[in-house]
Design a protein around this motif. Structure first.
Motif, PDB file in Angstrom:
ATOM      1  N   ALA A  46       0.690  -1.332   0.205  1.00 13.77           N
ATOM      2  CA  ALA A  46      -0.074   0.023  -0.056  1.00 13.77           C
ATOM      3  C   ALA A  46       0.941   1.352   0.024  1.00 13.77           C
ATOM      4  CB  ALA A  46      -0.986  -0.066   1.254  1.00 13.77           C
ATOM      5  N   THR A  47       2.107   1.423   0.211  1.00 16.39           N
ATOM      6  CA  THR A  47       2.850   2.446   0.518  1.00 16.39           C
ATOM      7  C   THR A  47       4.100   2.477  -0.386  1.00 16.39           C
ATOM      8  OG1 THR A  47       4.300   1.407   2.315  1.00 16.39           O
ATOM      9  CG2 THR A  47       2.596   2.784   2.853  1.00 16.39           C
ATOM     10  N   LEU A  48       4.892   1.263  -0.578  1.00 13.80           N
ATOM     11  CA  LEU A  48       6.145   1.505  -1.165  1.00 13.80           C
ATOM     12  C   LEU A  48       6.021   0.589  -2.742  1.00 13.80           C
ATOM     13  CD1 LEU A  48       8.573   0.952   1.552  1.00 13.80           C
ATOM     14  CD2 LEU A  48       7.876   3.055   0.675  1.00 13.80           C
ATOM     15  N   GLY A  49       4.854  -0.280  -3.028  1.00 15.85           N
ATOM     16  CA  GLY A  49       4.749  -0.723  -4.187  1.00 15.85           C
ATOM     17  C   GLY A  49       4.739  -2.047  -4.204  1.00 15.85           C
ATOM     18  N   GLU A  50       4.543  -2.915  -5.309  1.00 15.57           N
ATOM     19  CA  GLU A  50       4.599  -4.425  -5.463  1.00 15.57           C
ATOM     20  C   GLU A  50       5.882  -5.043  -5.267  1.00 15.57           C
ATOM     21  OE1 GLU A  50       2.079  -6.733  -8.287  1.00 15.57           O
ATOM     22  OE2 GLU A  50       3.792  -6.993  -9.210  1.00 15.57           O
ATOM     23  N   PHE A  51       7.001  -4.591  -5.835  1.00 14.54           N
ATOM     24  CA  PHE A  51       8.378  -5.076  -5.738  1.00 14.54           C
ATOM     25  C   PHE A  51       8.581  -5.287  -4.433  1.00 14.54           C
ATOM     26  CE2 PHE A  51      12.920  -5.123  -6.192  1.00 14.54           C
ATOM     27  CZ  PHE A  51      12.926  -6.486  -6.673  1.00 14.54           C
ATOM     28  N   VAL A  52       8.407  -4.055  -3.732  1.00 10.88           N
ATOM     29  CA  VAL A  52       8.962  -3.891  -2.151  1.00 10.88           C
ATOM     30  C   VAL A  52       7.845  -4.865  -1.526  1.00 10.88           C
ATOM     31  CG1 VAL A  52       9.264  -2.404  -0.342  1.00 10.88           C
ATOM     32  CG2 VAL A  52       9.790  -1.596  -2.620  1.00 10.88           C
ATOM     33  N   ALA A  53       6.751  -4.988  -1.549  1.00  5.86           N
ATOM     34  CA  ALA A  53       5.931  -5.855  -0.939  1.00  5.86           C
ATOM     35  C   ALA A  53       6.246  -7.463  -1.482  1.00  5.86           C
ATOM     36  CB  ALA A  53       4.415  -5.773  -1.630  1.00  5.86           C
ATOM     37  N   TRP A  54       6.615  -7.815  -2.390  1.00  2.00           N
ATOM     38  CA  TRP A  54       7.042  -9.112  -2.457  1.00  2.00           C
ATOM     39  C   TRP A  54       8.324  -9.301  -1.791  1.00  2.00           C
ATOM     40  CZ3 TRP A  54       5.986 -13.670  -4.398  1.00  2.00           C
ATOM     41  CH2 TRP A  54       7.064 -14.575  -4.579  1.00  2.00           C
ATOM     42  N   ILE A  55       9.269  -8.666  -1.767  1.00  2.00           N
ATOM     43  CA  ILE A  55      10.460  -8.771  -1.195  1.00  2.00           C
ATOM     44  C   ILE A  55      10.147  -8.954   0.259  1.00  2.00           C
ATOM     45  CG2 ILE A  55      12.522  -7.350   0.110  1.00  2.00           C
ATOM     46  CD1 ILE A  55      12.895  -8.390  -2.984  1.00  2.00           C
ATOM     47  N   ILE A  56       9.247  -8.131   0.985  1.00  2.42           N
ATOM     48  CA  ILE A  56       8.838  -8.140   2.328  1.00  2.42           C
ATOM     49  C   ILE A  56       8.279  -9.620   2.569  1.00  2.42           C
ATOM     50  CG2 ILE A  56       7.365  -7.532   4.451  1.00  2.42           C
ATOM     51  CD1 ILE A  56       7.610  -4.505   2.952  1.00  2.42           C
ATOM     52  N   GLY A  57       7.181  -9.907   1.765  1.00  2.00           N
ATOM     53  CA  GLY A  57       6.704 -11.081   1.618  1.00  2.00           C
ATOM     54  C   GLY A  57       7.492 -12.565   1.862  1.00  2.00           C
ATOM     55  N   TRP A  58       8.623 -12.313   0.834  1.00  2.00           N
ATOM     56  CA  TRP A  58       9.416 -13.376   0.866  1.00  2.00           C
ATOM     57  C   TRP A  58      10.518 -13.434   2.052  1.00  2.00           C
ATOM     58  CZ3 TRP A  58       9.817 -17.635  -1.943  1.00  2.00           C
ATOM     59  CH2 TRP A  58      11.171 -18.157  -1.922  1.00  2.00           C
ATOM     60  N   ASP A  59      10.562 -12.281   2.477  1.00  2.00           N
ATOM     61  CA  ASP A  59      11.505 -12.044   3.447  1.00  2.00           C
ATOM     62  C   ASP A  59      10.778 -12.576   4.980  1.00  2.00           C
ATOM     63  OD1 ASP A  59      13.771 -10.863   5.160  1.00  2.00           O
ATOM     64  OD2 ASP A  59      12.072  -9.520   6.095  1.00  2.00           O
ATOM     65  N   LEU A  60       9.745 -12.555   4.927  1.00  2.00           N
ATOM     66  CA  LEU A  60       8.677 -12.933   6.200  1.00  2.00           C
ATOM     67  C   LEU A  60       8.546 -14.377   6.375  1.00  2.00           C
ATOM     68  CD1 LEU A  60       5.656 -10.597   6.227  1.00  2.00           C
ATOM     69  CD2 LEU A  60       7.378 -10.747   7.645  1.00  2.00           C
ATOM     70  N   ILE A  61       8.986 -15.039   5.315  1.00  2.00           N
ATOM     71  CA  ILE A  61       9.185 -16.554   5.337  1.00  2.00           C
ATOM     72  C   ILE A  61      10.351 -16.984   6.172  1.00  2.00           C
ATOM     73  CG2 ILE A  61       9.726 -18.786   4.324  1.00  2.00           C
ATOM     74  CD1 ILE A  61       8.546 -17.482   1.963  1.00  2.00           C
ATOM     75  N   LEU A  62      11.335 -15.977   6.373  1.00  2.00           N
ATOM     76  CA  LEU A  62      12.525 -16.197   7.253  1.00  2.00           C
ATOM     77  C   LEU A  62      11.874 -16.111   8.720  1.00  2.00           C
ATOM     78  CD1 LEU A  62      15.413 -14.328   5.510  1.00  2.00           C
ATOM     79  CD2 LEU A  62      14.931 -16.676   5.449  1.00  2.00           C
ATOM     80  N   GLU A  63      10.998 -15.138   9.020  1.00  2.00           N
ATOM     81  CA  GLU A  63      10.790 -14.882  10.318  1.00  2.00           C
ATOM     82  C   GLU A  63       9.624 -16.070  10.833  1.00  2.00           C
ATOM     83  OE1 GLU A  63       7.861 -11.498  13.020  1.00  2.00           O
ATOM     84  OE2 GLU A  63       8.672 -11.131  10.720  1.00  2.00           O
ATOM     85  N   TYR A  64       8.619 -16.422   9.942  1.00  2.00           N
ATOM     86  CA  TYR A  64       7.490 -17.156  10.630  1.00  2.00           C
ATOM     87  C   TYR A  64       7.831 -18.563  10.362  1.00  2.00           C
ATOM     88  CZ  TYR A  64       5.003 -12.907  10.858  1.00  2.00           C
ATOM     89  OH  TYR A  64       4.520 -11.396  11.139  1.00  2.00           O
ATOM     90  N   LEU A  65       8.176 -19.144   9.161  1.00  2.00           N
ATOM     91  CA  LEU A  65       8.646 -20.583   8.868  1.00  2.00           C
ATOM     92  C   LEU A  65       9.844 -21.003   9.534  1.00  2.00           C
ATOM     93  CD1 LEU A  65       7.912 -22.350   5.479  1.00  2.00           C
ATOM     94  CD2 LEU A  65       9.986 -22.854   6.877  1.00  2.00           C
ATOM     95  N   PHE A  66      10.885 -20.262   9.206  1.00  2.00           N
ATOM     96  CA  PHE A  66      12.162 -20.553   9.880  1.00  2.00           C
ATOM     97  C   PHE A  66      12.183 -20.189  11.262  1.00  2.00           C
ATOM     98  CE2 PHE A  66      13.282 -20.857   5.585  1.00  2.00           C
ATOM     99  CZ  PHE A  66      14.478 -21.400   5.328  1.00  2.00           C
ATOM    100  N   GLY A  67      11.337 -19.276  11.881  1.00  2.00           N
ATOM    101  CA  GLY A  67      11.181 -19.128  12.923  1.00  2.00           C
ATOM    102  C   GLY A  67      10.515 -20.043  13.834  1.00  2.00           C
ATOM    103  N   ALA A  68       9.603 -20.330  13.214  1.00  2.00           N
ATOM    104  CA  ALA A  68       8.795 -21.551  13.891  1.00  2.00           C
ATOM    105  C   ALA A  68       9.849 -22.934  13.889  1.00  2.00           C
ATOM    106  CB  ALA A  68       7.516 -22.380  13.036  1.00  2.00           C
ATOM    107  N   ALA A  69      10.688 -23.205  13.133  1.00  2.00           N
ATOM    108  CA  ALA A  69      11.413 -24.286  12.863  1.00  2.00           C
ATOM    109  C   ALA A  69      12.630 -24.185  14.212  1.00  2.00           C
ATOM    110  CB  ALA A  69      12.437 -24.353  11.763  1.00  2.00           C
ATOM    111  N   THR A  70      13.130 -22.735  14.444  1.00  2.00           N
ATOM    112  CA  THR A  70      14.028 -22.571  15.451  1.00  2.00           C
ATOM    113  C   THR A  70      13.401 -22.908  16.616  1.00  2.00           C
ATOM    114  OG1 THR A  70      14.893 -20.746  14.091  1.00  2.00           O
ATOM    115  CG2 THR A  70      15.432 -20.762  16.356  1.00  2.00           C
ATOM    116  N   VAL A  71      12.351 -22.458  16.972  1.00  2.00           N
ATOM    117  CA  VAL A  71      11.342 -22.793  18.323  1.00  2.00           C
ATOM    118  C   VAL A  71      11.220 -24.192  18.661  1.00  2.00           C
ATOM    119  CG1 VAL A  71       9.220 -22.503  19.353  1.00  2.00           C
ATOM    120  CG2 VAL A  71      10.365 -20.424  18.183  1.00  2.00           C
ATOM    121  N   ALA A  72      10.976 -24.924  17.564  1.00  2.00           N
ATOM    122  CA  ALA A  72      10.890 -26.293  17.576  1.00  2.00           C
ATOM    123  C   ALA A  72      12.224 -27.049  18.068  1.00  2.00           C
ATOM    124  CB  ALA A  72      10.269 -26.876  16.092  1.00  2.00           C
ATOM    125  N   VAL A  73      13.221 -26.510  17.625  1.00  2.00           N
ATOM    126  CA  VAL A  73      14.640 -27.058  18.236  1.00  2.00           C
ATOM    127  C   VAL A  73      14.702 -26.871  19.643  1.00  2.00           C
ATOM    128  CG1 VAL A  73      16.923 -27.038  17.964  1.00  2.00           C
ATOM    129  CG2 VAL A  73      15.772 -26.849  15.770  1.00  2.00           C
TER     130      VAL A  73
END
Length: 517
Positions: A101-128
């Protein structure tokens, strides 16, 4: 070309979509208490039960307290920016949607892809971390899980009779054993094959999330009550011990900031900066509240309460726990899987030992739940925008949950949790989350300049000062992380950018609507 890459979503349309109802809409079941509990559920976990000990032992000593304060300040700035966006754009997608909504689609994609590191990999870290406490808990009752199946691939371990546990080989461990007259080469050795315990934890949480949001929220509420109660018990027991042993506590806290050993991050002030970046993982979670905006009953009022309320509660608890723990036990002895349990041993309240482990297991379970709940909702939103295949946007006809993306996320997460260590995963999660926070802070600043008269149910104070400080603190913590983590982030981003240009750019809904083919 630039206009094509940075096409923005209409905030008015986003707000209208947020309150639309229908067969393809998420159910609104969450109130402010649920949202604060979800935030606390996501935040209090691996950071307080696992990383506190390792960060103190490796980087800061007792000054771990200052690292938590520094990380908390960065989160406070970012949290204020998240609260403004979450109240203004109450839709699933979190930082991804805000960026769109603010910086545009390409930046949004970068954030969305980046958030996989936070949530998916984060859940894996917690599981360990969950695995470490479960193995320790079962060992107390004579049930021994083979170390090969409760540790990451290739982790070298030795059996230490003094602790009765298999422990990863480190320079500190070798030196500690040598000081006791033990040659590490003479001890039983084992090598990790796959952390099956962590993978099973992810599988169980995934099943719960497919069944439904309401059931997941109820489970989380119970887990939060248990783990917050246990943390408070630890604080009370530790404080009681400190009053009875002031000289020993003072000795453990001296020097408060250990002298730097010659390299960046090896104690001293640089160690505090590095530790802040590492234990920043401990604060990840308050932003996960924003991914449930479409399931909140009154998101414009309740999202800021959930985000900021959970952040304040957890920051206070972190400072108290880290300070008490390093006063009770010398920091050199805290690089273990269950540092809080080690602290309880010191108090002499043995009956609390198992209770602490139960609280840690419950706490880590709720963190996995919130993170694995958040990632599919990011995928769900990206799919609706055409940046991911339609299968990611499917909802279960009965449960109304994004079941396909939840199962896919859980499957990948289980493999990652079984294969990698807490340290490897934790660094990657921290740098990915910090990058998302930087973009959110920049987005708030940009939109205040671009659309100053837009209605904002919650307004970030002192703009642009707060966003600028948020950006500076988060970038500073990113800079403190090891260079290898930066290489991994760049590699991950390169993969994401390739996917965007080969698939997302061609199927983007907004590009088709605006004839930007």
């Amino acid at each position: 070309m630039a206009n094509q890459l940075f096409a923005r979503k209409s905030i008015d349309k986003l707000s209208a979509d947020a309150f639309s109802e229908g067969a393809h809409s998420l159910k609104r079941t969450l109130g402010p208490v649920n949202l604060v509990a979800l935030g606390v559920g996501a935040i209090i976990g691996t950071g307080i039960f696992v990383l506190t000990g390792s960060a103190a032992a490796e980087y800061t000593g007792p000054a771990i307290v200052l690292a938590f304060i520094l990380a908390g300040i960065g989160c406070a700035f970012a949290g204020l920016c998240y609260a403004e966006f979450a109240s203004m754009i109450p839709i699933a997608g979190s930082a991804y949607t805000y960026g769109y909504a603010t910086l545009g689609e390409f930046v949004a994609w970068i954030i969305g892809w980046d958030l996989i590191l936070e949530y998916l990999f984060g859940a894996a870290t917690v599981a360990v971390g969950w695995s470490g406490y479960v193995v320790s808990f079962l060992r107390d009752f004579g049930v021994n899980i083979p170390p090969e199946w409760s540790n990451a691939v290739g982790i070298e371990m030795v059996y230490v009779a003094k602790t009765g546990a298999w422990t990863p080989i480190t320079d500190q461990l070798t030196a500690s054993l040598a000081a006791d007259g033990v040659n590490i080469a003479t001890l039983p050795h084992a090598t990790g094959i796959f952390n099956l315990v962590a993978a099973i934890a992810i599988a169980l949480v995934t099943i719960l999330l497919v069944i439904g949001m309401s059931e997941s929220a109820k489970f989380n509420n119970v887990a939060v009550i248990i783990k917050v109660g246990v943390v408070i018990l630890f604080i009370m027991a530790g404080a009681n011990w400190l009053f009875g042993h002031p000289d020993e506590a003072a000795a453990n806290w001296t020097p408060f900031i250990p002298e730097n050993k010659g390299g960046f991050g090896e104690y001293g002030w640089s160690g505090i900066v590095r530790a802040a970046g590492v234990i920043f993982f401990a604060y990840i979670g308050f932003d996960a509240v924003s991914t449930t905006a479409q399931e909140a009953k009154n998101p414009q009022r309740d999202m800021p309460i959930g985000i900021l309320g959970s952040l304040v509660i957890c920051t206070i608890l972190y400072i108290l726990v880290s300070g008490i723990l390093t006063a009770m036990v010398h920091y050199s002895q805290l690089n273990v899987a269950e540092p809080i349990a080690v602290g309880i041993e010191k108090t002499g309240y043995r009956f609390l030992r198992d209770l602490i482990k139960i609280g840690a297991i419950a706490g880590l379970s709720s963190v996995m739940l919130v993170m694995l709940m958040s990632q599919p909702r990011i995928f769900y939103t990206m799919s609706k925008d055409g940046l991911l295949p339609p299968v990611f946007g499917r909802l279960h006809p009965r449960f109304k949950t994004p079941h396909v993306s939840t199962i896919l996320t859980g499957s990948i997460c289980a493999v990652v949790a079984g294969a990698f260590s807490v340290t490897e995963l934790g660094h990657l999660v921290s740098i990915g989350t910090l990058l998302a926070f930087v973009i959110v802070c920049a987005g708030v600043w940009y939109l205040r300049v671009k659309e100053p008269d837009r209605v904002r149910p919650f307004r970030t104070p002192l703009v642009p000062l707060v966003p600028i400080l948020g950006i500076l603190v988060c970038v500073g913590m990113m800079a403190g992380l090891p260079i290898e983590t930066w290489y991994r982030l760049l590699g991950w981003m390169a993969i994401g950018i390739a996917i965007y240009f080969f698939y997302g750019k061609k199927h983007s809904v907004i590009r088709k609507e605006n004839n930007l083919e």
